[in-house]
Design an enzyme around this catalytic site. Structure first.
Site: not given
Ligand code: M6R
Length: 615
Positions: A495, A610, A27, A2, A492, A488, A75, A511, A101-102
């Site tokens: 997501e 984010k 956020r 949020c 990507k 990674e 969020w 395996h 936010n929380g």
């Molecule tokens: O801000 P941070 O690096 O701690 O965030 C960690 C993850 O939430 C972040 O890397 C998330 O997986 C991204 N959406 C990946 O692209």
């Protein structure tokens, strides 16, 4: 998650808050709302959807006049995203209004108590409980709003950054934080409140970041007073001068922040090592490492804690540290580490990696490690973030603001910082000869140029994306340093395009995952020279025999994989430990182009945010 924004001053609050909410949409973006004070009334509008939906709704619902206001982009945690659960929330009397936010963990018991006293609730949120608790305390104890907020917060368990105002006291906004970030921008006789500094950067460079368990009553024409929520003691405000500028948080001609951030990597990596890597003198200077050199060198092991992409950077670092420094490394998901009663002792060095510096699980893992006596070193991007402040020492990545939810430049700059640390330690420990050490410095310095060169494969990657955009599944394979890159790449794609993808160490394919391979399965194989190249080539043969479609990421001039793969994307040659900085680039571009072709919201993928400030 949020995002929260507030304003009190002499300008119209509405445009400031709306623009600020748009900057904070990274956020959370499932609903948005605003409350403005004007002429004795609160004008409130909120809706499921994005800030632009809110803007349309506001036009038909309220006048936008007023010089005090608060806004929220959500969020969802408690209650589905709908108009009613959106923030701000009124108290029962309609006098008070809150954004939050929380998570208030004990909201159910508080709610039961309040219901017994006649309160009713419109939404399913924990936030509506908090504002009514504040109202009840204010009424019963006959205290001012600030005091009522303080008493209420001493009764709640959980995390919060809140902003509250009272229509009968239109010259103040009460703010507080525990576990969720909150910054106060200080202008000329005006104040801005926000989850980070981006909403107010064009108005002021001066900001106070509230610490956990602090609150402030932000009053028109008055100086800010900050107090500890627990014991009411006054805290002297520390005003920081911000280094951000507006250009950094705008798209600069790119269609999406993600693409802009992918293209910023050469520059971002240079910024990461600027002033730290002095190759002509064969020196690496990092104050946080230098000051704690003994602790690093005496460490029994390094434990890396992180989440998501930062965790992948941690995995790359495991290879780098073990190879170059010969210190054992364990890489842990912060969310698992914090709850599994890990064995930690005071000879352990914990490295916490986080772009945002606000990830709740990583923050909790740090607290646990510190409580067990370990020295904790932070690698963060956001200056002044909670993790940066919570750790014993650290190094910023200096990547600049990363707005796209899918992390790109954060990953490569984290690897750059971790490489610098490893090289500095290797030199101090003598695990690298001086000529090898110099070779690494020179090569690291050339990485931005090589990333630039790799980016020139963009149109090739786009054409490959076009061929495979309708695939249901993807497999990503890599060995050694390229195994975390495979993870990674898969993350990507998942997501932002919502295509199922898995990353595996190439040799693990036999395996299990090999059963998935048929003529419809695209498999991205990272097969750069060195890094067990021949073995990866054998894995490619195995895929070929099962008719899988092979997209090879290879070193320039490669011929073996070229003969086997359906497509190849070349990256320049570099030292093995630096290869992830190059091989990750085509994978970022591939996921970006597929998502755009599928018409997905690249910068704000569904269900994500984010910075994940809830566990
Ligand atoms: O801000 P941070 O690096 O701690 O965030 C960690 C993850 O939430 C972040 O890397 C998330 O997986 C991204 N959406 C990946 O692209």
């Amino acid at each position: 998650m949020c995002g929260i924004v507030g304003y009190i001053g002499s300008r119209e609050a509405y445009p400031i808050i709306i623009k600020g909410l748009k900057r904070l949409e990274y956020r959370g973006y499932d609903s948005a709302g605003i409350a403005l004070y004007d002429d004795g009334t609160i004008k409130l509008s909120k809706t499921k959807g994005k800030v632009e939906d809110l803007e349309s709704k506001v036009q038909n619902e309220i006048s936008t006049h007023g010089t005090l206001g608060i806004g929220h982009t959500r969020w969802a945690t408690h209650g589905i995203p709908n108009d009613t659960n959106s923030h701000p929330h009124y108290s029962n009397s309609g006098d008070l209004v809150i954004i939050h936010n929380g998570i208030i963990e004990n909201y159910e018991s508080l709610k039961n108590e309040l219901e017994k006293r006649g309160y009713s609730f419109k939404s399913d949120t924990d936030t509506e409980v908090l504002i009514n608790l504040i109202e009840e305390i204010k009424k019963n104890s006959k205290v001012k709003l600030g005091k009522a907020v303080q008493i209420a917060l001493n009764q709640v368990v959980g995390a919060y950054a809140i902003a509250v105002f009272d229509k009968n006291k239109p010259n103040e906004i009460v703010v507080a934080r525990l576990g969720s970030p909150l910054a106060i921008g200080i202008g000329e006789d005006e104040y801005f409140i926000a989850s980070d500094a981006t909403p107010f950067i064009e108005y002021t460079n001066n900001a106070i970041y509230l610490e956990d368990e602090e609150m402030a009553v932000v009053r028109r024409h008055k100086k800010i007073k900050i107090r500890k929520i627990k014991d009411d003691s006054l805290v002297s405000p520390y005003i920081q001068e911000l280094q951000l500028n507006l250009e950094q948080i705008e798209k600069g001609g790119f269609d999406h922040f993600m693409l802009k951030e992918i293209y910023e990597q050469p520059h971002a990596i240079r910024d990461t090592y600027r002033g730290r890597l002095l190759s002509d003198q064969a020196i690496i200077k990092m104050a946080g490492v230098e000051d704690n050199m003994k602790t690093f060198l005496n460490a029994n092991r390094i434990i890396i804690v992180a989440c998501g992409t930062s965790w992948h950077a941690g995995l790359v670092a495991e290879y780098i540290f073990e190879n170059l420094v010969r210190i054992p490394v364990e890489v842990e998901y912060a969310s698992e580490f914090r709850y599994r009663n890990p064995v930690i002792n005071n000879n352990d060095v914990v490295i916490a990696i986080s772009q945002s510096g606000e990830t709740a699980d990583t923050l909790a893992a740090i607290k646990l490690a510190k409580a067990s006596g370990a020295f904790v070193f932070g690698v963060c991007n956001v200056v002044g973030s909670s993790i940066a402040r919570e750790t014993d020492a650290g190094a910023y990545t200096h990547a600049g603001p990363e707005i796209g939810v899918a992390s790109t430049k954060a990953f490569t700059t984290q690897i750059t910082v971790l490489t610098l640390i490893a090289l500095r330690l290797a030199r101090a420990k003598g695990t690298l000869t001086s000529s090898d050490y110099r070779k690494h410095l020179i090569e690291l310095e050339m990485i931005p140029e090589k990333v630039e060169h790799t980016l020139s494969s963009d149109s090739l990657v786009k054409s490959i994306a076009d061929i495979y955009k309708s695939a249901q599944n993807f497999l990503y394979l890599g060995r050694n340093y390229n195994f975390p890159v495979a993870l990674e790449g898969a993350l990507k794609l998942k997501e932002i395009s919502y295509i199922h993808a898995e990353g595996y160490p190439a040799a693990e394919m036999k395996h299990g995952p090999i059963a998935l391979i048929d003529e419809n399965m695209p498999i991205v194989v990272i097969a750069t020279k060195k890094g067990h190249y021949e073995k990866v080539v054998s894995n490619i043969e195995e895929i070929k025999a099962r008719k899988g479609k092979i997209i090879g990421i290879v070193t320039e001039g490669d011929t073996s994989v070229k003969n086997l793969a359906d497509h190849v994307i070349e990256v320049p040659e570099t030292l093995e430990c630096l290869v992830p900085l190059l091989t990750t680039i085509p994978l970022q571009l591939l996921s970006y182009h597929i998502a755009v072709m599928l018409d997905k919201n690249v910068d704000q993928p569904r269900n994500l945010a984010k910075s994940v400030t809830v566990e």
